[in-house]
Design a protein around this motif. Structure first.
Motif, mmCIF file in Angstrom:
data_model
loop_
_atom_site.group_PDB
_atom_site.id
_atom_site.type_symbol
_atom_site.label_atom_id
_atom_site.label_comp_id
_atom_site.label_asym_id
_atom_site.label_seq_id
_atom_site.Cartn_x
_atom_site.Cartn_y
_atom_site.Cartn_z
ATOM 1 N N ASN A 432 42.686 -34.578 58.522
ATOM 2 C CA ASN A 432 43.411 -33.568 57.730
ATOM 3 C C ASN A 432 44.906 -33.843 57.571
ATOM 4 O OD1 ASN A 432 44.184 -33.104 60.334
ATOM 5 N ND2 ASN A 432 43.964 -30.879 60.244
ATOM 6 N N GLN A 433 45.438 -34.902 58.175
ATOM 7 C CA GLN A 433 46.844 -35.234 57.982
ATOM 8 C C GLN A 433 47.084 -36.729 58.190
ATOM 9 O OE1 GLN A 433 49.767 -34.136 61.051
ATOM 10 N NE2 GLN A 433 48.086 -33.117 62.193
ATOM 11 N N VAL A 434 48.194 -37.190 57.656
ATOM 12 C CA VAL A 434 48.551 -38.612 57.719
ATOM 13 C C VAL A 434 49.950 -38.743 58.299
ATOM 14 C CG1 VAL A 434 48.890 -40.750 56.407
ATOM 15 C CG2 VAL A 434 47.134 -39.108 55.691
ATOM 16 N N VAL A 435 50.108 -39.667 59.238
ATOM 17 C CA VAL A 435 51.438 -39.959 59.786
ATOM 18 C C VAL A 435 51.667 -41.467 59.709
ATOM 19 C CG1 VAL A 435 51.441 -37.980 61.344
ATOM 20 C CG2 VAL A 435 50.564 -40.186 62.140
ATOM 21 N N GLU A 436 52.923 -41.863 59.679
ATOM 22 C CA GLU A 436 53.293 -43.284 59.696
ATOM 23 C C GLU A 436 54.021 -43.588 60.994
ATOM 24 O OE1 GLU A 436 55.481 -44.639 56.363
ATOM 25 O OE2 GLU A 436 53.866 -44.278 54.923
ATOM 26 N N THR A 437 53.525 -44.544 61.744
ATOM 27 C CA THR A 437 54.171 -44.934 62.994
ATOM 28 C C THR A 437 54.074 -46.447 63.167
ATOM 29 O OG1 THR A 437 52.223 -44.866 64.438
ATOM 30 C CG2 THR A 437 53.331 -42.773 64.023
ATOM 31 N N LYS A 438 54.712 -46.946 64.221
ATOM 32 C CA LYS A 438 54.700 -48.374 64.546
ATOM 33 C C LYS A 438 53.890 -48.653 65.818
ATOM 34 C CE LYS A 438 59.481 -48.739 62.874
ATOM 35 N NZ LYS A 438 60.859 -49.130 63.229
ATOM 36 N N VAL A 439 53.116 -47.662 66.255
ATOM 37 C CA VAL A 439 52.496 -47.761 67.570
ATOM 38 C C VAL A 439 51.496 -48.898 67.665
ATOM 39 C CG1 VAL A 439 51.047 -46.561 69.234
ATOM 40 C CG2 VAL A 439 52.905 -45.346 68.107
ATOM 41 N N LEU A 440 50.624 -49.067 66.682
ATOM 42 C CA LEU A 440 49.667 -50.169 66.674
ATOM 43 C C LEU A 440 49.764 -50.912 65.354
ATOM 44 C CD1 LEU A 440 46.410 -48.632 68.224
ATOM 45 C CD2 LEU A 440 47.930 -50.297 69.279
ATOM 46 N N THR A 441 49.670 -52.232 65.421
ATOM 47 C CA THR A 441 49.708 -53.032 64.198
ATOM 48 C C THR A 441 48.316 -53.051 63.585
ATOM 49 O OG1 THR A 441 51.447 -54.414 65.132
ATOM 50 C CG2 THR A 441 50.267 -55.281 63.228
ATOM 51 N N SER A 442 48.121 -52.237 62.571
ATOM 52 C CA SER A 442 46.830 -52.182 61.886
ATOM 53 C C SER A 442 47.067 -51.870 60.421
ATOM 54 C CB SER A 442 45.928 -51.105 62.514
ATOM 55 O OG SER A 442 44.723 -50.985 61.794
ATOM 56 N N MET A 443 46.909 -52.886 59.577
ATOM 57 C CA MET A 443 47.159 -52.704 58.153
ATOM 58 C C MET A 443 46.097 -51.814 57.508
ATOM 59 S SD MET A 443 49.908 -54.341 57.946
ATOM 60 C CE MET A 443 50.142 -54.152 56.189
ATOM 61 N N ASN A 444 44.924 -51.657 58.176
ATOM 62 C CA ASN A 444 43.843 -50.840 57.615
ATOM 63 C C ASN A 444 43.896 -49.394 58.081
ATOM 64 O OD1 ASN A 444 42.653 -53.067 56.269
ATOM 65 N ND2 ASN A 444 41.696 -53.721 58.185
ATOM 66 N N GLY A 445 44.874 -49.077 58.923
ATOM 67 C CA GLY A 445 44.987 -47.709 59.427
ATOM 68 C C GLY A 445 43.938 -47.413 60.496
ATOM 69 N N TYR A 446 44.085 -46.243 61.146
ATOM 70 C CA TYR A 446 43.131 -45.853 62.187
ATOM 71 C C TYR A 446 43.240 -44.345 62.414
ATOM 72 C CZ TYR A 446 47.332 -46.310 65.140
ATOM 73 O OH TYR A 446 48.594 -46.208 65.666
ATOM 74 N N TYR A 447 42.281 -43.812 63.191
ATOM 75 C CA TYR A 447 42.254 -42.392 63.508
ATOM 76 C C TYR A 447 42.723 -42.166 64.940
ATOM 77 C CZ TYR A 447 39.128 -41.858 59.450
ATOM 78 O OH TYR A 447 38.576 -41.867 58.188
ATOM 79 N N VAL A 448 43.379 -41.034 65.168
ATOM 80 C CA VAL A 448 43.706 -40.572 66.517
ATOM 81 C C VAL A 448 43.019 -39.227 66.709
ATOM 82 C CG1 VAL A 448 45.523 -39.826 68.087
ATOM 83 C CG2 VAL A 448 45.915 -41.784 66.601
ATOM 84 N N VAL A 449 42.182 -39.115 67.744
ATOM 85 C CA VAL A 449 41.470 -37.867 68.048
ATOM 86 C C VAL A 449 41.800 -37.465 69.483
ATOM 87 C CG1 VAL A 449 39.613 -38.426 66.435
ATOM 88 C CG2 VAL A 449 39.386 -39.074 68.846
ATOM 89 N N ASN A 450 41.555 -36.171 69.814
ATOM 90 C CA ASN A 450 41.850 -35.747 71.183
ATOM 91 C C ASN A 450 40.815 -36.325 72.151
ATOM 92 O OD1 ASN A 450 39.555 -34.008 71.305
ATOM 93 N ND2 ASN A 450 40.724 -32.386 70.288
ATOM 94 N N ASP A 451 41.144 -36.320 73.425
ATOM 95 C CA ASP A 451 40.311 -36.991 74.423
ATOM 96 C C ASP A 451 38.909 -36.385 74.517
ATOM 97 O OD1 ASP A 451 42.765 -38.148 74.765
ATOM 98 O OD2 ASP A 451 42.680 -38.150 76.953
ATOM 99 N N LYS A 452 38.803 -35.065 74.333
ATOM 100 C CA LYS A 452 37.506 -34.390 74.412
ATOM 101 C C LYS A 452 36.573 -34.884 73.322
ATOM 102 C CE LYS A 452 35.379 -29.831 73.908
ATOM 103 N NZ LYS A 452 35.623 -28.384 73.645
ATOM 104 N N ASN A 453 37.090 -34.930 72.077
ATOM 105 C CA ASN A 453 36.267 -35.404 70.961
ATOM 106 C C ASN A 453 35.935 -36.888 71.101
ATOM 107 O OD1 ASN A 453 38.041 -33.263 68.629
ATOM 108 N ND2 ASN A 453 36.079 -32.899 69.647
ATOM 109 N N PHE A 454 36.837 -37.651 71.705
ATOM 110 C CA PHE A 454 36.593 -39.086 71.859
ATOM 111 C C PHE A 454 35.358 -39.334 72.741
ATOM 112 C CE2 PHE A 454 37.227 -43.313 73.667
ATOM 113 C CZ PHE A 454 37.582 -44.050 72.539
#
Length: 633
Positions: A432-454
């Motif tokens: 539901n939202q998009v952020v731009e960061t430098k945390v991981l080098t991934s040109m294809n993007g990725y998802y961040v989910v909470n630990d419970k859902n993971f």
């Protein structure tokens, strides 16, 4: 007095006219000699720099030598054009055409000899300073100590003596003495009213607008295919601009009484069309040469900036380790221990974090995406002081690579936003939202989910590792040395990335090209300024007579300064302004090809050359106005 003494004294008596020729030739010799000092430096006799830098130095030396031939040839033609009256007087006194040709030959040999010797001496004086600058710009490990460049001196001396000798013979053979009456009249002969074609003037505007429009419209790889047609169109448009359009515009201004009759505008416009027509080829040549210099240096500097900034944008961590998929846990741990050992050996204080990268299938079974749990993401984010992410239950935050400027296609988030992540119990996570960061080098993007859902995700289709180190500030040199050791270690060579070392390698590769390009650009630019100087002082005697006549009917010193300043400014800045516009368009097209903003780099390069031209203009204007005033008042 012998004939050789006569030729020598003739050079001394015409030092005002020959000074620019002498200094420009001296500078050209000095630059060539500087390249020769590098080429034959003992530090370059072995190692990889022998293949990389010396090849560029040799090509650059050849370009400078070839350009010097045409530059000196043009300079001589300007001198001879301004000395028609002198040749006429010599013929009246009994000099033959053969003697005049011999005099020109001896004069050119004298100037060539002294400019070559002076250029070598000047090169020796500044050699140590230039070697120190080169040592830092070229980014080489060898120390460029000063040495007495015997071979460089011999090569430079013989090369330029041969060049001046060939030009002297060539000029003496093609010299035309014309009829005596034409020589005596010289520049007093009527030139006739310059004419400009309306159709060609319109064509000039259309060619320039079309060329600029095409260069600014195309993007990506299309820029390469449009480059040659645009260069041809703009070059032709530039020639017509100076030969036709400028003359036509001046004629329109002369017909406008409110402009022409305003204060001293009559003096400015009265012979401006003649000067534009006479100097059209010079303006065209200066504009094109300057554009080449601006574009070459701007492109090299811009491309280097593009690569280094791109790397900094997508690699925020000091060191990143990404093992091969086939590597076992034991191999990964062995590599990590080796990296820590190297960091410890270089006394690098760095924090380490490790993460397991898991890839899952989405509701679209053909799609595989990277999903990171929030706690892992936040550990990596803390290392580089990025904002932490805390997604809610059944919420996925899409992360895009911050500052990714290589990709020109659609953003990764556009695709990821349409996918759904399945959970146990026929549930799914909706991004539901998009952020731009430098945390991981991934040109294809990725998802961040909470630990419970993971924990509720299905088994990953594949897993990988990412280990990073973030060093404290002020350890760049140590990190570069560590990166060099990673590069030499076969087990780490292609799995470990040190950003500071990679940028160091890029600068090391581009250093020689920038250094060479800068030297060639300066030679071109100085030569272009010399062309303008020659044209300005060629007409000096005629200008003195004109202003002396006008002063008799009331021209004040203030008005003289105003008119002369405008004339000199137009002569100096008309081609340079055109070249700056050409260069700005060319560098803008380059930025559109790489999808990267080169505004700062372009402004720095073009602004530096513009500043040099302003300084050169102020110096020349001072001496030119001084010469005119001496005759008039």
């Amino acid at each position: 007095m012998t004939f050789r003494q006569f030729a020598f004294n003739n050079v001394l008596r015409n030092k005002r006219l020959y000074m620019a020729y002498f200094l420009s030739s001296l500078f050209t010799v000095m630059v060539f000699f500087t390249f020769a000092i590098f080429a034959f430096h003992p530090a370059f006799l072995e190692g990889e720099i022998n293949n990389n830098v010396l090849l560029g130095m040799g090509i650059a030396g050849g370009i400078i030598y070839l350009f010097s031939f045409f530059f000196i040839l043009y300079s001589m033609s300007s001198f001879l054009q301004s000395r028609k009256k002198e040749f006429g007087l010599l013929m009246m006194l009994g000099a033959s055409s053969k003697q005049i040709r011999l005099m020109v030959f001896l004069e050119n040999i004298i100037i060539g000899f002294f400019s070559t010797v002076s250029g070598i001496l000047a090169g020796l004086v500044f050699a140590k300073a230039i070697l120190l600058v080169a040592e830092n710009v070229l980014i080489i490990d060898e120390s460029l100590n000063f040495y007495f460049p015997t071979v460089a001196i011999v090569v430079t001396f013989l090369s330029f003596i041969l060049l001046f000798f060939c030009i002297s013979i060539f000029v003496s053979f093609i010299l035309r003495t014309n009829k005596l009456v034409d020589l005596i009249k010289g520049d007093k002969q009527s030139k006739g009213e310059p004419k400009a074609s309306v159709l060609l003037s319109i064509l000039a505007a259309l060619l320039l607008i079309g060329g600029y429009g095409t260069a600014l419209y195309v993007k990506g790889a299309t820029v390469v295919f449009a480059m040659i047609p645009v260069i041809i169109v703009v070059t032709l448009g530039t020639y017509l601009l100076f030969t036709q359009l400028s003359v036509y515009v001046i004629r329109l201004l002369k017909k406008n009484k409110s402009v022409f009759w305003r204060k001293t505008n009559m003096l400015l416009f009265s012979d401006l069309s003649f000067r534009m027509k006479d100097n059209a080829r010079t303006f065209f040549m200066v504009a094109i040469i300057s554009t080449v210099a601006f574009s070459a240096i701007g492109s090299l500097y811009g491309f280097q900036s593009y690569l280094t900034k791109e790397m900094k944008q997508i690699n925020a961590f000091t060191i990143t380790y990404n093992p091969y998929l086939k590597d076992s846990e034991a191999v990964v741990q062995e590599d990590i221990n080796e990296i820590n050992s190297i960091l410890q050996g270089e006394s690098i204080d760095a924090k380490m974090e490790a993460m397991e990268l898991n890839y899952f299938t989405t509701t679209e079974q053909s799609e595989t995406v990277l999903i990171v749990k929030a706690s892992d993401y936040n550990r990596f984010a803390a290392l580089i002081e990025e904002k932490e992410l805390h997604p809610d239950d059944k919420e996925a935050i899409i992360v895009e690579q911050s500052g990714a400027i290589i990709s020109s296609g659609p953003k990764a988030s556009e695709k990821l936003m349409k996918l759904r992540i399945p959970l146990e119990g026929d549930q799914e996570i909706v991004p539901n939202q998009v952020v731009e960061t430098k945390v991981l080098t991934s040109m294809n993007g990725y998802y961040v989910v909470n630990d419970k859902n993971f924990k509720q995700l299905s088994s990953p289709v594949r897993s990988d590792h990412s280990v990073v180190w973030q060093a404290e500030k002020g350890q760049t040199d140590q990190v570069i040395e560590a990166g060099r050791k990673f590069d030499l270690e076969k087990n780490l060579q292609h799995k470990t990335f040190a950003i500071d070392y990679s940028i160091y390698e890029i600068n090391k590769a581009f250093g020689p090209m920038l250094f060479i390009g800068l030297f060639i650009g300066i030679v071109f630019f100085v030569s272009a300024g010399s062309f303008l100087y020659f044209r300005l002082f060629t007409d000096l005697d005629e200008e003195k007579r004109k202003f002396r006549s006008i002063a008799k009917i009331g021209l004040t010193e203030t008005e003289l300064n105003k008119v002369v300043n405008r004339q000199v400014a137009l002569l100096f800045f008309a081609p340079i302004v055109v070249a700056l516009i050409h260069g700005a368009v060319a560098l803008t097209a380059l930025s559109r090809m790489f999808h990267y903003n080169l505004t700062v780099e372009s402004s720095l390069v073009l602004g530096s050359f513009a500043l040099i031209q302003v300084i050169y203009f102020l110096i020349v204007r001072f001496f030119y106005v001084k010469q005119v005033k001496r005759m008039v008042f």
